[in-house]
Design a protein around this motif. Structure first.
Motif, PDB file in Angstrom:
ATOM      1  N   GLU A  89       0.927  -1.231   0.043  1.00  0.00           N
ATOM      2  CA  GLU A  89       0.071  -0.032   0.067  1.00  0.00           C
ATOM      3  C   GLU A  89       0.901   1.322   0.035  1.00  0.00           C
ATOM      4  O   GLU A  89       0.584   2.195  -0.687  1.00  0.00           O
ATOM      5  CB  GLU A  89      -0.872   0.003   1.129  1.00  0.00           C
ATOM      6  N   LEU A  90       2.036   1.244   0.724  1.00  0.00           N
ATOM      7  CA  LEU A  90       2.816   2.367   0.769  1.00  0.00           C
ATOM      8  C   LEU A  90       3.570   2.591  -0.454  1.00  0.00           C
ATOM      9  O   LEU A  90       3.680   3.778  -1.001  1.00  0.00           O
ATOM     10  CB  LEU A  90       4.051   2.085   1.655  1.00  0.00           C
ATOM     11  N   LEU A  91       3.909   1.465  -1.313  1.00  0.00           N
ATOM     12  CA  LEU A  91       4.389   1.655  -2.657  1.00  0.00           C
ATOM     13  C   LEU A  91       3.406   2.265  -3.515  1.00  0.00           C
ATOM     14  O   LEU A  91       3.828   3.061  -4.254  1.00  0.00           O
ATOM     15  CB  LEU A  91       4.742   0.045  -3.273  1.00  0.00           C
ATOM     16  N   LEU A 123      -5.678   2.925  -4.304  1.00  0.00           N
ATOM     17  CA  LEU A 123      -5.646   3.319  -2.756  1.00  0.00           C
ATOM     18  C   LEU A 123      -7.001   3.516  -1.939  1.00  0.00           C
ATOM     19  O   LEU A 123      -7.933   3.985  -2.461  1.00  0.00           O
ATOM     20  CB  LEU A 123      -5.051   4.685  -2.495  1.00  0.00           C
ATOM     21  N   LYS A 124      -7.196   2.547  -0.909  1.00  0.00           N
ATOM     22  CA  LYS A 124      -8.412   2.851   0.149  1.00  0.00           C
ATOM     23  C   LYS A 124      -7.982   3.666   1.147  1.00  0.00           C
ATOM     24  O   LYS A 124      -8.855   4.498   1.477  1.00  0.00           O
ATOM     25  CB  LYS A 124      -8.913   1.410   0.167  1.00  0.00           C
ATOM     26  N   ARG A 125      -7.249   3.314   1.966  1.00  0.00           N
ATOM     27  CA  ARG A 125      -6.957   3.836   3.270  1.00  0.00           C
ATOM     28  C   ARG A 125      -5.984   4.983   3.292  1.00  0.00           C
ATOM     29  O   ARG A 125      -6.264   5.974   3.933  1.00  0.00           O
ATOM     30  CB  ARG A 125      -6.210   2.941   4.241  1.00  0.00           C
ATOM     31  N   LEU A 126      -5.013   4.996   2.484  1.00  0.00           N
ATOM     32  CA  LEU A 126      -3.852   6.194   2.261  1.00  0.00           C
ATOM     33  C   LEU A 126      -4.363   6.944   1.428  1.00  0.00           C
ATOM     34  O   LEU A 126      -4.865   6.787   0.238  1.00  0.00           O
ATOM     35  CB  LEU A 126      -2.498   5.429   1.972  1.00  0.00           C
ATOM     36  N   GLU A 127      -3.911   8.409   1.580  1.00  0.00           N
ATOM     37  CA  GLU A 127      -3.936   9.437   0.347  1.00  0.00           C
ATOM     38  C   GLU A 127      -2.827   9.180  -0.393  1.00  0.00           C
ATOM     39  O   GLU A 127      -1.650   9.026  -0.046  1.00  0.00           O
ATOM     40  CB  GLU A 127      -3.896  10.798   1.223  1.00  0.00           C
TER      41      GLU A 127
END
Ligand code: SF4
Ligand code: SF4
Ligand code: FES
Length: 218
Positions: A89-91, A123-127
């Motif tokens: 997700e960070l990537l 992305l779902k959680r992160l901006e």
């Protein structure tokens, strides 16, 4: 040869092999982006290849672990998957996902990992995070699209291996890191036009050969 148990299955591999390589060679897939077979000191930067190893409190990145006789490994625990999804997700938070217009579509490692982890590419959680990505576009034969680059370093590794000295390298720092041909343009005229190893190894659509009909607008 060394024998180990991975996901309750006995596998054999060569002494000195990385745990990640041993698993891949035996048909056990572990998500990975920054590892290349033959790399002596894997950077361990993508944080995707976690596994649990008996005797260790915390999961470890399998590309940085050398196999040992009798090792007992699990590649698919809840903890491992949680870490892999967070790293993935960070990537994605710095990645411009537009698969339909990307030449890597259907052969992209990010798509493969998303499918394996059952994790969407949107992305779902992160901006989404904006990076400062000023890069030069003056390489005579190659186009670099930083918004797709996962900074795996494979292009730098294969270039160094093939040409002795890399024509491209990491530039800037931390969050703003990019790949650059900085300072190597003159040499590149002679070296790159016979090579293109970097574009071939890129696991996503970030490094392309110019004048390919597939080159999109970054
Ligand atoms: S690099 Fe992969 S995930 Fe990114 S836009 Fe291209 S095909 Fe999609
Ligand atoms: S250009 Fe491709 S191979 Fe090079 S660091 Fe970026 S994603 Fe990896
Ligand atoms: S493949 Fe192990 S950290 Fe990237």
């Amino acid at each position: 040869m060394v024998t180990l148990i991975v996901d309750n299955k006995e596998i054999e591999t060569q002494e000195g092999s990385t745990l990640l390589q041993a698993c891949l060679d035996n048909g056990i897939y572990i998500p990975n982006l920054c590892y290349l077979s033959g790399i002596e000191d894997p950077p361990g930067s993508c944080r995707l290849c976690f596994v649990e190893i008996e005797g260790y409190d915390q999961p470890r990145t399998s590309c940085r672990v050398r196999v040992q006789q009798g090792m007992v490994v699990r590649t698919n625990t809840e903890h491992v998957r949680r870490l892999q999804k967070t790293a993935f997700e960070l990537l994605l938070s710095t990645h411009h996902v537009d698969c339909r217009n990307c030449p890597a579509n259907k052969k992209c490692e990010l798509q493969r990992i998303a499918k394996f982890l059952h994790f969407g590419l949107k992305l779902k959680r992160l901006e989404p995070l904006e990076r400062d990505i000023e890069v030069e576009h003056e390489h005579p034969f190659l186009e670099y699209i930083p918004t797709r680059c996962v900074l795996c370093g494979k292009c730098v590794f294969v270039c160094r291996k093939r040409n002795g000295q890399p024509m491209l390298s990491f530039a800037k720092r931390g969050f703003d890191t990019v790949i650059s041909f900085f300072g190597e343009k003159d040499k590149a005229v002679d070296v790159c036009k016979e090579c293109y190893a970097c574009a071939e190894i890129c696991p996503v659509g970030a490094l392309l050969v110019k004048d390919s009909p597939n080159i999109p607008n970054p």
